[in-house]
Design a protein around this motif. Structure first.
Motif, PDB file in Angstrom:
ATOM      1  N   ASN A   1      -5.311   2.858  -5.744  1.00  0.00           N
ATOM      2  CA  ASN A   1      -5.482   2.231  -4.535  1.00  0.00           C
ATOM      3  C   ASN A   1      -6.534   1.242  -4.492  1.00  0.00           C
ATOM      4  OD1 ASN A   1      -3.359   4.249  -3.627  1.00  0.00           O
ATOM      5  ND2 ASN A   1      -3.311   3.572  -1.694  1.00  0.00           N
TER       6      ASN A   1
ATOM      7  N   ASN B   1      -4.252   1.940   5.747  1.00  0.00           N
ATOM      8  CA  ASN B   1      -4.459   3.209   5.369  1.00  0.00           C
ATOM      9  C   ASN B   1      -4.046   4.558   6.167  1.00  0.00           C
ATOM     10  OD1 ASN B   1      -5.621   2.918   2.848  1.00  0.00           O
ATOM     11  ND2 ASN B   1      -6.408   1.419   3.144  1.00  0.00           N
TER      12      ASN B   1
ATOM     13  N   MET C   1      -4.971  -3.667   7.226  1.00  0.00           N
ATOM     14  CA  MET C   1      -5.587  -2.659   5.610  1.00  0.00           C
ATOM     15  C   MET C   1      -5.644  -1.481   6.290  1.00  0.00           C
ATOM     16  SD  MET C   1      -6.677  -6.009   3.150  1.00  0.00           S
ATOM     17  CE  MET C   1      -5.782  -7.412   3.207  1.00  0.00           C
TER      18      MET C   1
ATOM     19  N   GLY D   1      -8.765   3.475  -0.811  1.00  0.00           N
ATOM     20  CA  GLY D   1      -7.548   2.515  -0.366  1.00  0.00           C
ATOM     21  C   GLY D   1      -9.155   1.784   1.293  1.00  0.00           C
TER      22      GLY D   1
ATOM     23  N   VAL E   1      -6.468  -3.144  -2.732  1.00  0.00           N
ATOM     24  CA  VAL E   1      -6.760  -4.219  -1.953  1.00  0.00           C
ATOM     25  C   VAL E   1      -7.498  -4.856  -2.490  1.00  0.00           C
ATOM     26  CG1 VAL E   1      -8.739  -3.892  -0.558  1.00  0.00           C
ATOM     27  CG2 VAL E   1      -7.453  -2.371  -1.101  1.00  0.00           C
TER      28      VAL E   1
ATOM     29  N   TYR F   1       0.420  -1.480  -0.056  1.00  0.00           N
ATOM     30  CA  TYR F   1       0.463  -0.087  -0.316  1.00  0.00           C
ATOM     31  C   TYR F   1       0.930   1.028   0.377  1.00  0.00           C
ATOM     32  CZ  TYR F   1      -3.570  -3.312   1.266  1.00  0.00           C
ATOM     33  OH  TYR F   1      -5.097  -3.916   0.875  1.00  0.00           O
TER      34      TYR F   1
END
Length: 503
Positions: free
Chosen positions: A316, A374, A370, A122, A320, A70
């Motif tokens: 982004n 972010n 995740m 994201g 994911v 990411y």
């Protein structure tokens, strides 16, 4: 709904430790730096640090690699915006309006909007993944050998068909990957195949070593001229000819970009789920969609902030989305997730439909990471933007030898065998020529990783059907993937012919 929420809370309790947060922060910074360096990208960053995760707790290791992934998606647009040089394919669309904004004295606004759009895209995509991953896993539990075989064939063909350049080159790379995957002892019979009498190959070619060679060392070979010779002075001047006084956007600019971001996010997410599609396609589609919807399409390409926000959100969200097939089906959705799949296998984790039930701490811990990644990346890439971009001024003759050193140290750490150095160096040379010939490495890596699974699924299917190929057309799921594979291969050619005939 309540089950998902409780599982997610369990994931957060797993991830919110000092060690995990420290590694996520480190991965985010490293990924952002790697992402903004032209030619490297997320796959290279993960490949370089992959050996570092050996022996780590699986959740910590995967969270670190996810943060690198990411972070590279966040950082990829920095070079696009400031020096008109994309960090990777997904950041190409950011050059269209990002660099004109820099030339117009709005570099700070461009960097801020890039980070904000990436964060929103994201985060929303991660929410979508939270609710869809379990559903996909439940469907995937019904898969048997024929369904898995047709799914993996579809993934390989789709990746080859969508790869840049000629489809034939993609299929050629896929074929080579499948051939290399057969080297070593047969998993079912124990028969040694294609080892040329070399004992080190009896267990096959370690795909992690090949990943380091192709992505890390290969990129250095491709930039070898930059190590020996200085840049053009005009290029160096361009790299330092930007001013970042204020990294933020006004309320009106944010409102202007909000709807394009919200439109581009699901587009990027669902494209990411498709094997082989990738961030380049999603960001380009997001850009062209917003341009067609705009009341002033002529302003695109001249510094329109929407033309930067939309592809960044899609970019982004695609990252994911690409995680879903990897975690729930064991099929990488992109070249980078193919590298991450290698890390999963190295850690002894078997991705697939049972991951969320057999190892929920790992699956939900990665999902929780995740969200954390972010947030951390937004903090890293907005307040620290003016400091991070100084990396763009690092001379390649200093940077690239460091990549070589890390690559070889990591290779030795995997098996402590000096013969692996030869494989890494050869893979780097192959990657060099593959790039010159426009042969997609991602197709080779995907085929290499899936090759053994494809062979096993095919053999199991033949045993179940007593040698009849009709088993692959005996149920709707297998037929569905066969149809998708045929459309992926021949659809673009038919569409091109139709468009030419219309002209």
């Amino acid at each position: 709904m309540l089950d998902i929420f409780s599982y997610l809370m369990g994931g957060f309790s797993e991830i919110l430790t000092f060690t995990n947060l420290m590694w996520i922060f480190f991965g985010g910074i490293f990924g952002s730096i790697v992402g903004m360096l032209p030619g490297l990208g997320p796959a290279t960053g993960i490949a370089v640090l992959l050996p570092l995760t050996f022996g780590m707790n699986p959740v910590t290791a995967l969270s670190t690699l996810t943060a690198i992934y990411y972070g590279a998606m966040f950082g990829g647009s920095r070079a696009s915006i400031l020096i008109n040089t994309p960090g990777d394919g997904g950041a190409i669309a950011a050059t269209f309006d990002g660099y004109p904004m820099t030339k117009n004295g709005r570099a700070g606004e461009a960097l801020a909007m890039s980070a904000i759009a990436s964060f929103i895209g994201g985060t929303i995509a991660t929410i979508l993944m939270t609710f869809l991953a379990v559903s996909i896993s439940k469907v995937a539990i019904k898969f048997g050998p024929p369904q898995y075989f047709t799914l993996m064939i579809f993934a390989l063909i789709a990746t080859s068909a969508i790869s840049r350049g000629n489809v034939i080159r993609g299929l050629f790379a896929t074929s080579l990957g499948l051939m290399v995957s057969t080297i070593g002892a047969d998993s079912l019979t124990g028969t040694v195949r294609y080892t040329m009498g070399i004992p080190e190959l009896y267990e096959g070619v370690d795909f992690l070593i090949m990943i380091i060679g192709f992505y890390a060392i290969g990129e250095v070979y491709n930039n070898f001229g930059k190590i020996l010779f200085n840049h053009d002075p005009a290029s160096d001047a361009k790299n330092s000819n930007y001013d970042i006084s204020r990294v933020w956007v006004s309320k009106s600019e944010f409102k202007e970009c909000l709807m394009p971001i919200l439109r581009s996010t699901p587009l990027g997410f669902f494209i990411g789920i498709l094997p082989g599609a990738g961030a380049t396609i999603s960001s380009m589609l997001a850009y062209s969609t917003e341009k067609s919807l705009s009341k002033d399409p002529d302003s695109f390409g001249k510094g329109n902030i929407i033309g930067l926000a939309a592809p960044e959100a899609a970019n982004n969200a695609t990252a994911v989305g690409a995680m879903i097939p990897m975690l729930t089906l064991g099929i990488p959705g992109s070249g980078t997730t193919a590298v991450m799949l290698g890390a999963l296998m190295m850690l002894g984790i078997k991705p697939g439909p049972m991951l969320f039930t057999s190892q929920p701490d790992v699956a939900w811990g990665v999902l929780a990471s995740m969200y954390v990644s972010n947030i951390m990346l937004a903090v890293i890439n907005i307040p620290l933007a003016s400091q991070l971009v100084k990396v763009l001024k690092t001379p390649e003759k200093i940077l690239l030898p460091l990549v070589v050193a890390l690559g070889f140290i990591g290779t030795y750490a995997l098996s402590f065998a000096t013969t692996d150095f030869i494989i890494v160096a050869l893979c780097g040379i192959i990657a060099f020529f593959a790039k010159k010939l426009k042969i997609p490495i991602s197709s080779f890596i995907l085929a290499l990783i899936l090759g053994t699974k494809i062979e096993t699924s095919f053999r199991q299917s033949m045993v179940l059907s007593k040698g009849s190929m009709s088993i692959f057309a005996s149920d709707s799921i297998s037929i569905f993937f066969i149809v998708l594979a045929v459309l992926s291969l021949f659809g673009p050619m038919i569409l091109n012919k139709l468009l030419k005939s219309d002209k």
